[in-house]
Design a protein around this motif. Structure first.
Motif, PDB file in Angstrom:
ATOM      1  N   GLU A 276      32.292 -25.370 -65.801  1.00  0.00           N
ATOM      2  CA  GLU A 276      32.831 -24.525 -64.743  1.00  0.00           C
ATOM      3  C   GLU A 276      31.747 -23.829 -63.943  1.00  0.00           C
ATOM      4  OE1 GLU A 276      36.340 -22.175 -65.797  1.00  0.00           O
ATOM      5  OE2 GLU A 276      35.980 -22.750 -67.881  1.00  0.00           O
ATOM      6  N   SER A 277      31.902 -23.880 -62.630  1.00  0.00           N
ATOM      7  CA  SER A 277      31.064 -23.039 -61.787  1.00  0.00           C
ATOM      8  C   SER A 277      31.912 -21.926 -61.176  1.00  0.00           C
ATOM      9  CB  SER A 277      30.367 -23.869 -60.707  1.00  0.00           C
ATOM     10  OG  SER A 277      29.444 -23.061 -60.030  1.00  0.00           O
ATOM     11  N   CYS A 278      32.665 -22.217 -60.118  1.00  0.00           N
ATOM     12  CA  CYS A 278      33.351 -21.120 -59.404  1.00  0.00           C
ATOM     13  C   CYS A 278      34.480 -20.492 -60.223  1.00  0.00           C
ATOM     14  CB  CYS A 278      33.872 -21.595 -58.052  1.00  0.00           C
ATOM     15  SG  CYS A 278      35.157 -22.825 -58.175  1.00  0.00           S
ATOM     16  N   THR A 279      35.058 -21.245 -61.162  1.00  0.00           N
ATOM     17  CA  THR A 279      36.121 -20.654 -61.977  1.00  0.00           C
ATOM     18  C   THR A 279      35.544 -19.801 -63.116  1.00  0.00           C
ATOM     19  OG1 THR A 279      36.225 -22.788 -63.079  1.00  0.00           O
ATOM     20  CG2 THR A 279      37.984 -22.281 -61.512  1.00  0.00           C
ATOM     21  N   GLY A 280      34.251 -19.929 -63.348  1.00  0.00           N
ATOM     22  CA  GLY A 280      33.533 -19.001 -64.211  1.00  0.00           C
ATOM     23  C   GLY A 280      34.088 -18.763 -65.597  1.00  0.00           C
ATOM     24  N   GLY A 281      34.801 -19.714 -66.182  1.00  0.00           N
ATOM     25  CA  GLY A 281      35.300 -19.550 -67.542  1.00  0.00           C
ATOM     26  C   GLY A 281      36.816 -19.490 -67.620  1.00  0.00           C
ATOM     27  N   LEU A 282      37.451 -19.552 -66.446  1.00  0.00           N
ATOM     28  CA  LEU A 282      38.911 -19.431 -66.406  1.00  0.00           C
ATOM     29  C   LEU A 282      39.600 -20.598 -67.119  1.00  0.00           C
ATOM     30  CD1 LEU A 282      41.102 -17.606 -65.306  1.00  0.00           C
ATOM     31  CD2 LEU A 282      40.988 -18.836 -63.126  1.00  0.00           C
ATOM     32  N   LEU A 283      39.040 -21.832 -66.971  1.00  0.00           N
ATOM     33  CA  LEU A 283      39.662 -22.990 -67.611  1.00  0.00           C
ATOM     34  C   LEU A 283      39.583 -22.870 -69.126  1.00  0.00           C
ATOM     35  CD1 LEU A 283      39.276 -24.047 -64.659  1.00  0.00           C
ATOM     36  CD2 LEU A 283      38.901 -26.297 -65.658  1.00  0.00           C
ATOM     37  N   ALA A 284      38.409 -22.460 -69.627  1.00  0.00           N
ATOM     38  CA  ALA A 284      38.223 -22.311 -71.073  1.00  0.00           C
ATOM     39  C   ALA A 284      39.127 -21.194 -71.593  1.00  0.00           C
ATOM     40  CB  ALA A 284      36.764 -21.988 -71.379  1.00  0.00           C
ATOM     41  N   GLN A 285      39.142 -20.087 -70.863  1.00  0.00           N
ATOM     42  CA  GLN A 285      39.928 -18.932 -71.265  1.00  0.00           C
ATOM     43  C   GLN A 285      41.411 -19.293 -71.320  1.00  0.00           C
ATOM     44  OE1 GLN A 285      42.426 -16.163 -70.915  1.00  0.00           O
ATOM     45  NE2 GLN A 285      41.668 -16.059 -68.814  1.00  0.00           N
ATOM     46  N   SER A 286      41.849 -20.169 -70.413  1.00  0.00           N
ATOM     47  CA  SER A 286      43.266 -20.516 -70.347  1.00  0.00           C
ATOM     48  C   SER A 286      43.699 -21.351 -71.541  1.00  0.00           C
ATOM     49  CB  SER A 286      43.559 -21.266 -69.043  1.00  0.00           C
ATOM     50  OG  SER A 286      43.195 -20.472 -67.937  1.00  0.00           O
ATOM     51  N   ILE A 287      42.900 -22.351 -71.910  1.00  0.00           N
ATOM     52  CA  ILE A 287      43.340 -23.186 -73.037  1.00  0.00           C
ATOM     53  C   ILE A 287      43.188 -22.416 -74.340  1.00  0.00           C
ATOM     54  CG2 ILE A 287      41.183 -24.405 -73.618  1.00  0.00           C
ATOM     55  CD1 ILE A 287      43.093 -26.971 -73.745  1.00  0.00           C
ATOM     56  N   THR A 288      42.181 -21.539 -74.435  1.00  0.00           N
ATOM     57  CA  THR A 288      42.025 -20.779 -75.683  1.00  0.00           C
ATOM     58  C   THR A 288      43.033 -19.633 -75.779  1.00  0.00           C
ATOM     59  OG1 THR A 288      40.296 -19.408 -74.681  1.00  0.00           O
ATOM     60  CG2 THR A 288      39.583 -21.332 -75.961  1.00  0.00           C
ATOM     61  N   GLN A 299      34.239 -26.614 -77.207  1.00  0.00           N
ATOM     62  CA  GLN A 299      33.194 -25.916 -76.458  1.00  0.00           C
ATOM     63  C   GLN A 299      33.374 -26.106 -74.969  1.00  0.00           C
ATOM     64  OE1 GLN A 299      29.481 -28.450 -77.273  1.00  0.00           O
ATOM     65  NE2 GLN A 299      31.207 -29.346 -78.393  1.00  0.00           N
ATOM     66  N   SER A 300      32.745 -25.228 -74.232  1.00  0.00           N
ATOM     67  CA  SER A 300      32.846 -25.283 -72.784  1.00  0.00           C
ATOM     68  C   SER A 300      31.635 -24.616 -72.166  1.00  0.00           C
ATOM     69  CB  SER A 300      34.123 -24.578 -72.353  1.00  0.00           C
ATOM     70  OG  SER A 300      34.364 -24.806 -70.983  1.00  0.00           O
ATOM     71  N   PHE A 301      31.345 -24.978 -70.926  1.00  0.00           N
ATOM     72  CA  PHE A 301      30.118 -24.510 -70.285  1.00  0.00           C
ATOM     73  C   PHE A 301      30.437 -23.825 -68.964  1.00  0.00           C
ATOM     74  CE2 PHE A 301      29.627 -28.363 -72.650  1.00  0.00           C
ATOM     75  CZ  PHE A 301      28.615 -28.048 -73.539  1.00  0.00           C
ATOM     76  N   VAL A 302      29.959 -22.580 -68.832  1.00  0.00           N
ATOM     77  CA  VAL A 302      30.064 -21.897 -67.557  1.00  0.00           C
ATOM     78  C   VAL A 302      28.678 -21.925 -66.935  1.00  0.00           C
ATOM     79  CG1 VAL A 302      30.699 -19.771 -66.378  1.00  0.00           C
ATOM     80  CG2 VAL A 302      31.875 -20.430 -68.486  1.00  0.00           C
ATOM     81  N   MET A 303      28.472 -22.833 -65.980  1.00  0.00           N
ATOM     82  CA  MET A 303      27.148 -23.037 -65.400  1.00  0.00           C
ATOM     83  C   MET A 303      27.167 -22.598 -63.955  1.00  0.00           C
ATOM     84  SD  MET A 303      25.338 -24.073 -67.863  1.00  0.00           S
ATOM     85  CE  MET A 303      26.146 -23.692 -69.423  1.00  0.00           C
ATOM     86  N   TYR A 304      26.799 -21.335 -63.752  1.00  0.00           N
ATOM     87  CA  TYR A 304      26.963 -20.691 -62.456  1.00  0.00           C
ATOM     88  C   TYR A 304      25.789 -21.006 -61.527  1.00  0.00           C
ATOM     89  CZ  TYR A 304      30.084 -17.205 -60.359  1.00  0.00           C
ATOM     90  OH  TYR A 304      31.046 -16.566 -59.618  1.00  0.00           O
ATOM     91  N   SER A 305      24.602 -21.041 -62.082  1.00  0.00           N
ATOM     92  CA  SER A 305      23.415 -21.263 -61.241  1.00  0.00           C
ATOM     93  C   SER A 305      23.050 -22.747 -61.192  1.00  0.00           C
ATOM     94  CB  SER A 305      22.225 -20.482 -61.796  1.00  0.00           C
ATOM     95  OG  SER A 305      21.794 -21.091 -63.009  1.00  0.00           O
TER      96      SER A 305
END
Lengths: 411, 411
Positions: A276-288, A299-305
């Motif tokens: 995730e970039s622009c969603t910043g963790g929303l997808l991971a947060q939703s399934i968990t 596992q999941s990756f929030v890669m903003y930069s």
């Protein structure tokens, strides 16, 4: 049979509190098959409260009030209701006793003003309050029923369930049973178009659409004397709707797109991971947010930069340089990278401009690429979402789960 | 000046949704010093809606409706309002254009029924909807004002703030101005204890506490003719409160603990990264909900499985084996690992049992370890949260940000 709900209180008129009492009463009355055509909020003002009560009594068989039963001089619901119905007031000894006991039990001093709470309309059915000092009551006169209940949710809910619901059950011949179908991927107006005939022609059960955030729900409501009879009425209509809308119907009642996708992954024994970039963790947060997600999500990756996208997911620096972070190619490489690093069976990546400003490459707010990878394929879809930052992120998230669901349906 | 609020919708009468629109409108009108004596909920029924509108217009100077502006055949608020006021309807080309653009932008097909949303009362002030397809409007006639607004909270709130509030300001003489102080780390009752004197003695401005999820807010409200006069009244009271509560006051008005921490990191030119297990991305999602987070946040890790914790964050297999994933040692190693992998200046890790069931090592639901690492130190704190899965995850998230804020305050 019709009922009206009157919530009494200045704090409601000022917007200090939400009118949860009205929602609770409305839900219960609808369960009982009693139609509610009006809800009113009015302050502790004798003239306006009297007008409101008289209007309600002239329109409905049953009037239910919440609030205004307190001990202070500005609590006037019970008194106003009684006078509006031409009923006198009288001290109700058992209630006084109960109030005195209540104060003893809670170790507090009873103030004289609390006596007022034991003065009840003559001949009314007194409803015990096991969670506060104010008893409620039911007044029956000239074929009308007026029910006054305390305002605090922790008092009105148990009082209604213990005393009022059974009372109203006897008056009501049939109850309402509902089933909600959850629909995703098509808008409310298209649902309405496809089903307009059915919705117009259906009387029992009725079919009504509601647009929720990023989804549409269809509520099938049947009037029946028990659950079985209701099921017989609802099932054929549900079949028709599913036949019309097909896979757009993703679940029922308390399902969410996240819980449904989680179950599908479980059935197929597959694991998902996100980049995730622009969603910043929303997808991971939703399934968990779904309990048991650990079976399908490790596992999941929030890669903003850009640097993080490159170092941890192996997105090529040239691609980032040439196309920018918000691009098809980066979305694909993020999904592919997450697949390699996580070892998941399927991965979804999201990169886009959530706003409020367009990005350094001049990409407009709302432009989002959702990448998708499994062991065979990598693909990407472009979206242009509207709304504020929060809405764009939410829509990107729901769209990602919708894509994932479609993939799993065809798997 | 008086106003009435009419919320239109069968879903309100059925109790399917809470009437948050009425609360929002009531709060705003009270801010404007406009008295609201009645709120009504009525369904999408022409006769009853007409009666309700006419009664409201006969009692109040301003009538505001919410809901019933959708494209479907049962959305009739605008049409009914216009005919009740004796105003004709006319296609409003700019609105139609806006709706067509909206569908183009969102890549959806516009259904014929959406044209209905561009047909407006003649001569009304059209209110643009930047978050949906239904425009709102203001009808002025015979000294009365009728304002119709869309139902969805994410549409009515911005539309009111952008267009209706300024419009009503001109009509109102003295206004209410509020400043909200946001407090974290102490409960509502202790806040009330510390400030009881002040709250009782204050009349203009008034001071009222509200308990929100995991924080307390204090609203200071002054009645004044303009912002400057209000400021003069509010400032000394705010000073007193800050004096009493100290650092517990973390922000004002629209601040969130996330935006405040984001700003503090920016000022100190520091970057944060997270290693999340039970919160599953909530910490990352929270800071990236703040625009400009990219200055202080580059990446984050949602490591749900033991294998992921080991492979990507270097948590030792022995530790996982010996103490289990929900343990002080794992929390510390996760924070340390995230620091090494991300190169951030400070990292926070969360591992715990969000429920509904205790974990395989018999750790109770609500047990959460929050780890903390910077280049000098690694530490961990144990928490025992109550509530359901959602509440426990949220409380863990807020506690993590509270810890981070304390760290930055002392930095």
């Amino acid at each position: 049979m019709t009922a009206e709900i009157i919530a009494v209180g200045t704090e409601l008129l000022l917007g200090d509190i939400l009118n949860t009492d009205a929602q609770f009463l409305a839900q219960q009355l609808s369960r009982l098959g009693i139609n509610v055509f009006y809800q009113t909020v009015v302050g502790d003002n004798e003239k306006r409260l009297t007008d409101t009560i008289k209007t309600a009594l002239s329109r409905a068989d049953i009037v239910i009030t919440s609030g205004g039963l307190g001990p202070t001089h500005d609590d006037i619901t019970k008194e106003t209701l009684a006078s509006a119905m031409g009923v006198g007031l009288k001290l109700h000894e058992p209630s006084l006793q109960k109030i005195e006991d209540y104060f003893k039990r809670t170790g507090r001093v009873m103030s004289k003003t609390n006596v007022k709470q034991a003065i009840m309309p003559e001949g009314c059915i007194v409803l015990e309050n096991n969670n506060g000092t104010a008893p409620g009551g039911i007044i029956e006169k000239d074929g009308k029923v007026a029910i006054f209940l305390p305002g605090p949710p922790n008092e009105i809910v148990p009082m209604f369930n213990e005393s009022v619901f059974p009372y109203l059950c006897q008056k009501s011949d049939s109850m309402l049973f509902s089933k909600t179908l959850r629909i995703i991927g098509i808008g409310e107006s298209s649902v309405e178009e496809k089903l307009s005939e059915l919705m117009k022609s259906s009387t029992n059960p009725t079919v009504a659409p509601y647009a929720k955030q990023s989804e549409v729900t269809l509520r099938i409501t049947a009037k029946a004397k028990d659950e079985n009879e209701a099921k017989k009425l609802i099932d054929p209509v549900e079949k028709k709707i599913r036949c019309e809308l097909g896979d757009a119907v993703y679940g029922t009642d308390n399902d969410t797109i996240y819980s449904v996708v989680c179950d599908m992954l479980k059935q197929k024994n597959m694991r998902v991971s996100f980049a995730e970039s622009c969603t910043g963790g929303l997808l991971a947060q939703s399934i968990t947010s779904v309990s048991g997600a650990s079976n399908v999500f490790s596992q999941s990756f929030v890669m903003y930069s850009n640097d993080a996208k490159h170092r941890l997911l192996g997105v090529s620096e040239e691609t980032l340089e040439k196309y920018g972070a918000v691009s098809e190619d980066v979305a694909m490489q993020m999904a592919k990278g997450a697949l390699d690093v996580s070892g998941a069976d399927v991965t979804i990546s999201v990169t886009g401009v959530a706003g409020p400003d367009s990005d350094e490459n001049g990409n407009p707010v709302g432009l989002v690429y959702i990448g998708f990878a499994d062991k065979e394929n990598v693909s990407v879809k472009e979206f242009n979402f509207t709304g504020n930052r929060e809405k764009i992120r939410m829509r990107a998230c729901v769209s990602a789960y919708t894509m994932l669901r479609e993939y799993l349906l065809n798997k």
